[in-house]
Design a protein around this motif. Structure first.
Motif, mmCIF file in Angstrom:
data_model
loop_
_atom_site.group_PDB
_atom_site.id
_atom_site.type_symbol
_atom_site.label_atom_id
_atom_site.label_comp_id
_atom_site.label_asym_id
_atom_site.label_seq_id
_atom_site.Cartn_x
_atom_site.Cartn_y
_atom_site.Cartn_z
ATOM 1 N N MET A 157 -17.403 19.773 -21.193
ATOM 2 C CA MET A 157 -16.576 20.066 -20.041
ATOM 3 C C MET A 157 -16.647 18.954 -19.000
ATOM 4 S SD MET A 157 -14.496 22.314 -19.514
ATOM 5 C CE MET A 157 -13.796 23.603 -18.593
ATOM 6 N N ASN A 158 -17.803 18.311 -18.895
ATOM 7 C CA ASN A 158 -17.937 17.221 -17.929
ATOM 8 C C ASN A 158 -17.080 16.025 -18.319
ATOM 9 O OD1 ASN A 158 -19.660 18.617 -16.311
ATOM 10 N ND2 ASN A 158 -21.509 17.859 -17.336
ATOM 11 N N ALA A 200 -13.598 16.457 -17.069
ATOM 12 C CA ALA A 200 -13.513 16.258 -15.624
ATOM 13 C C ALA A 200 -13.352 14.783 -15.277
ATOM 14 C CB ALA A 200 -14.760 16.824 -14.943
ATOM 15 N N VAL A 201 -13.768 13.904 -16.165
ATOM 16 C CA VAL A 201 -13.613 12.463 -15.955
ATOM 17 C C VAL A 201 -12.340 11.953 -16.610
ATOM 18 C CG1 VAL A 201 -14.634 10.210 -16.449
ATOM 19 C CG2 VAL A 201 -16.085 12.094 -15.712
#
Length: 51
Positions: free
Chosen positions: A1-2, A5-6
């Motif tokens: 998920m991170n 986000a990028v």
């Protein structure tokens, strides 16, 4: 998920950069004479090669 986000903002930023670059080229007249550029390659300049 991170990672998403990028990657999503990076993808949106690159898309926006490409769109702005396209509009910049359109404003500068890069797409005005597409037929002339295609025909210029067929013109044989014999006098330039004779020198």
């Amino acid at each position: 998920m991170n990672g998403l986000a990028v990657l999503i903002p990076v993808a949106l930023g690159l898309g926006l950069l490409g769109l702005l670059t396209f509009f910049w080229a359109l404003k500068r007249g890069q797409f005005e004479d597409l037929d002339g550029a295609a025909a210029r390659i067929l013109i044989d300049d014999e006098e330039d090669r004779a020198a």
